[in-house]
Write a protein that holds these residues in place. Structure first.
Motif, PDB file in Angstrom:
ATOM      1  N   LYS A  15      -5.257  -0.699   6.232  1.00 17.13           N
ATOM      2  CA  LYS A  15      -5.172  -1.653   4.974  1.00 17.13           C
ATOM      3  C   LYS A  15      -3.923  -2.532   5.125  1.00 17.13           C
ATOM      4  N   SER A  16      -2.767  -2.199   5.744  1.00 18.82           N
ATOM      5  CA  SER A  16      -1.621  -3.360   5.994  1.00 18.82           C
ATOM      6  C   SER A  16      -1.893  -4.247   7.051  1.00 18.82           C
ATOM      7  N   GLU A  17      -2.764  -3.756   8.367  1.00 17.67           N
ATOM      8  CA  GLU A  17      -3.012  -4.717   9.033  1.00 17.67           C
ATOM      9  C   GLU A  17      -4.172  -5.654   8.745  1.00 17.67           C
ATOM     10  N   ALA A  60       0.903  -1.027  -0.057  1.00 19.39           N
ATOM     11  CA  ALA A  60       0.205   0.157  -0.084  1.00 19.39           C
ATOM     12  C   ALA A  60       1.006   1.175   0.093  1.00 19.39           C
ATOM     13  N   PRO A  61       0.422   2.259  -0.922  1.00 19.83           N
ATOM     14  CA  PRO A  61       1.234   3.619  -0.751  1.00 19.83           C
ATOM     15  C   PRO A  61       1.322   4.104   0.543  1.00 19.83           C
ATOM     16  N   PHE A  62       2.365   4.730   1.068  1.00 24.44           N
ATOM     17  CA  PHE A  62       2.767   5.082   2.461  1.00 24.44           C
ATOM     18  C   PHE A  62       1.608   6.668   2.575  1.00 24.44           C
ATOM     19  N   CYS A 111      -5.346  -5.840  -4.709  1.00 24.79           N
ATOM     20  CA  CYS A 111      -5.542  -4.626  -5.159  1.00 24.79           C
ATOM     21  C   CYS A 111      -7.019  -4.056  -5.151  1.00 24.79           C
ATOM     22  N   ARG A 112      -8.024  -4.882  -4.902  1.00 24.57           N
ATOM     23  CA  ARG A 112      -9.232  -4.451  -4.338  1.00 24.57           C
ATOM     24  C   ARG A 112      -9.482  -3.731  -2.945  1.00 24.57           C
ATOM     25  N   VAL A 113      -8.443  -4.265  -2.033  1.00 22.70           N
ATOM     26  CA  VAL A 113      -8.126  -3.756  -0.886  1.00 22.70           C
ATOM     27  C   VAL A 113      -7.776  -2.308  -0.794  1.00 22.70           C
ATOM     28  N   LEU A 114      -6.436  -2.338  -1.823  1.00 16.60           N
ATOM     29  CA  LEU A 114      -5.935  -1.122  -1.950  1.00 16.60           C
ATOM     30  C   LEU A 114      -6.551  -0.032  -2.502  1.00 16.60           C
ATOM     31  N   MET A 117      -4.624  -0.783 -11.405  1.00 19.15           N
ATOM     32  CA  MET A 117      -3.391  -0.653 -10.289  1.00 19.15           C
ATOM     33  C   MET A 117      -2.424  -1.789 -10.949  1.00 19.15           C
ATOM     34  N   LEU A 118      -2.877  -2.803 -11.321  1.00 16.33           N
ATOM     35  CA  LEU A 118      -1.853  -4.249 -11.851  1.00 16.33           C
ATOM     36  C   LEU A 118      -1.483  -3.491 -13.077  1.00 16.33           C
ATOM     37  N   LEU A 119      -2.479  -3.069 -13.856  1.00 17.10           N
ATOM     38  CA  LEU A 119      -1.734  -2.472 -15.134  1.00 17.10           C
ATOM     39  C   LEU A 119      -0.723  -1.557 -15.000  1.00 17.10           C
TER      40      LEU A 119
END
Length: 475
Positions: A314-316, A304-306, A362-365, A404-406
């Motif tokens: 999101k990280s947790e 995830a971007p800081f 990516c869905r979470v991000l 995001m993946l693209l």
């Protein structure tokens, strides 16, 4: 009966020292002159003598016949095994007893107290190999050790120069090479006091010597009930990723054996499969590549971007749902998650090759509110516990997640394209044989990983277009 497998990836991401694909048998080629014919006959005689001497030594050591169907030859890829008789699918083509296998459990127990910390089985077998090499011709393994490749004949990336490694910078293998070298240095540091305390056993061992022995083990040894084992004669068999023949270990009979998966005529090179390994693994651990490898894959790192205001949550959330974390050679558990993508065979198919866990990540991000994250958590609890595995009901958010993946893959593709163009532009440059071989390996690696990324991009683009079209139709 258990399957034997090559030992790639035993300690981190963690052979034959040549590219392996079925060549024509050099013994069968027609000479174009009397001199060439004489040279070929002389070489054939030399190889036949070597084969007879090696098998004679091994069979005397084993007390039983090893093989009556195979002989040692020298293909364009190095020492290989060829059919000396017609072989039928289902024939047992070799049997190597456990008592003539060099194993990690032969590690000298009296040097254990001198280890700085415990070392792995690969390092232990490398130390056994160094001790036998110190004995020279007095070693009971001298005939085998003399057949092993020298360091300048090996092409594992740990032996590549910095300039050579630049050829594969876009690939994860670039960093993995440095990680592996750091791991080997750590293992050598642990062994060094013991090696220095017993110079009569090991001689004067430097890092380069240990690295060579270590690479011989990683590229040639097999996982067995003894930990890992170097299996003379069997390790002259070359790799064919499409072969169904593998090394088998019979614990009752205490032998390792190979059953032919196809018919071979006299003079044909006999192949087996080391495992379902990508070119990345083959290059890093074994020192060769295949021109086209159906098992090619690409490691993808995500985080995830800081600057994301929901970064911590999101990280947790992602960590609590056991998504794979990166662990480096020092054992540090990083914040990034690692995924492996494979070639997507059809842009209009189900996207097999792109892990569901990566799409879920990516869905979470892509979530922009705490409410969205809570909804994903509730959905997971009501379903099978896996987070964000369903298509998002918000189609724009679903498209954004896959974009995001693209946005990650497209720059990677550009980097691979640029690196390949540089390699192609150097094709006509005069270089030494070693660099020429490694340049081709770099091209095989990059082309395979580029193919994987392009297939993933095609699928993602098609997927997003279909969602967008269905949204327009719904309106």
């Amino acid at each position: 009966m258990r399957f034997g497998s090559r030992i790639a990836h035993l300690h981190s991401h963690l052979f034959l020292p040549f590219p392996l694909s079925p060549p024509s048998c050099p013994h069968c080629k027609l000479s174009h002159s009397a001199a060439a014919a004489a040279a070929a006959a002389s070489k054939d005689c030399q190889l036949k003598n070597e084969s007879n001497e090696f098998l004679s030594w091994l069979q005397k050591k084993a007390g039983v016949e090893i093989s009556s169907m195979l002989s040692i030859g020298n293909s364009v890829y190095g020492r290989s095994l060829f059919a000396s008789k017609c072989i039928q699918a289902g024939d047992c083509i070799l049997k190597v007893p456990y008592n003539v296998q060099m194993t990690s459990d032969k590690f000298p127990s009296d040097i254990e107290p001198f280890l700085v910390h415990d070392v792995g089985n690969i390092s232990r077998l490398a130390a056994v190999l160094l001790a036998e090499r110190k004995l020279g011709q007095n070693s009971g393994w001298a005939t085998y050790i003399n057949c092993l490749p020298q360091m300048d004949e090996m092409h594992n990336t740990i032996f590549w120069s910095k300039d050579e490694l630049e050829m594969i910078r876009p690939s994860p293998v670039y960093q993995e090479t440095f990680d592996q070298k750091a791991y080997i240095m750590k293992e050598f540091s642990a062994l060094r006091p013991a090696l220095e305390h017993f110079p009569q056993t090991f001689g004067d061992v430097h890092l380069e010597d240990f690295m060579h022995a270590y690479a011989l083990v990683t590229s040639r040894a097999w996982a067995t009930s003894k930990g890992i084992s170097l299996i003379p004669f069997a390790d002259f068999l070359n790799h064919d990723g499409t072969s169904d023949a593998i090394l088998l270990s019979d614990e009752d009979k205490k032998i390792s054996e190979v059953i032919a998966d196809q018919n071979y005529d006299i003079g044909e090179q006999v192949m087996i499969r080391y495992g379902k390994f990508s070119n990345a693994t083959l290059l890093l651990d074994f020192g060769f590549t295949l021109p086209y490898n159906t098992y090619d894959q690409v490691q993808i790192l995500m985080d995830a971007p800081f600057h994301d205001s929901l970064y911590q949550i999101k990280s947790e959330l992602l960590q609590n749902h056991c998504l794979p974390r990166i662990v480096d050679a020092s054992g540090f558990n990083g914040s990034k998650s690692s995924f492996v993508i494979k070639e997507v065979k059809s842009a209009s198919g189900k996207g097999k090759g792109i892990p569901q866990a990566l799409r879920a990540y990516c869905r979470v991000l892509s979530a922009t509110s705490l409410e969205e994250l809570k909804a994903l958590t509730v959905e997971a609890a009501e379903d099978d516990g896996r987070l964000a595995r369903r298509t998002l009901t918000d189609r724009d958010r679903e498209i954004q997640a896959h974009h995001m993946l693209l946005s990650l893959f497209i720059p990677m593709i550009r980097d691979y394209d640029s690196a390949l163009k540089v390699l192609e532009s150097l094709n006509n440059a005069r270089v030494g044989n070693q660099l020429s071989i490694r340049r081709q390996m770099a091209k095989d690696l990059l082309k395979g990983e580029l193919r994987v990324l392009q297939s993933a991009c095609a699928w993602l683009t098609n997927y997003c277009a279909n969602i967008s079209a269905s949204s327009e139709n719904a309106r």
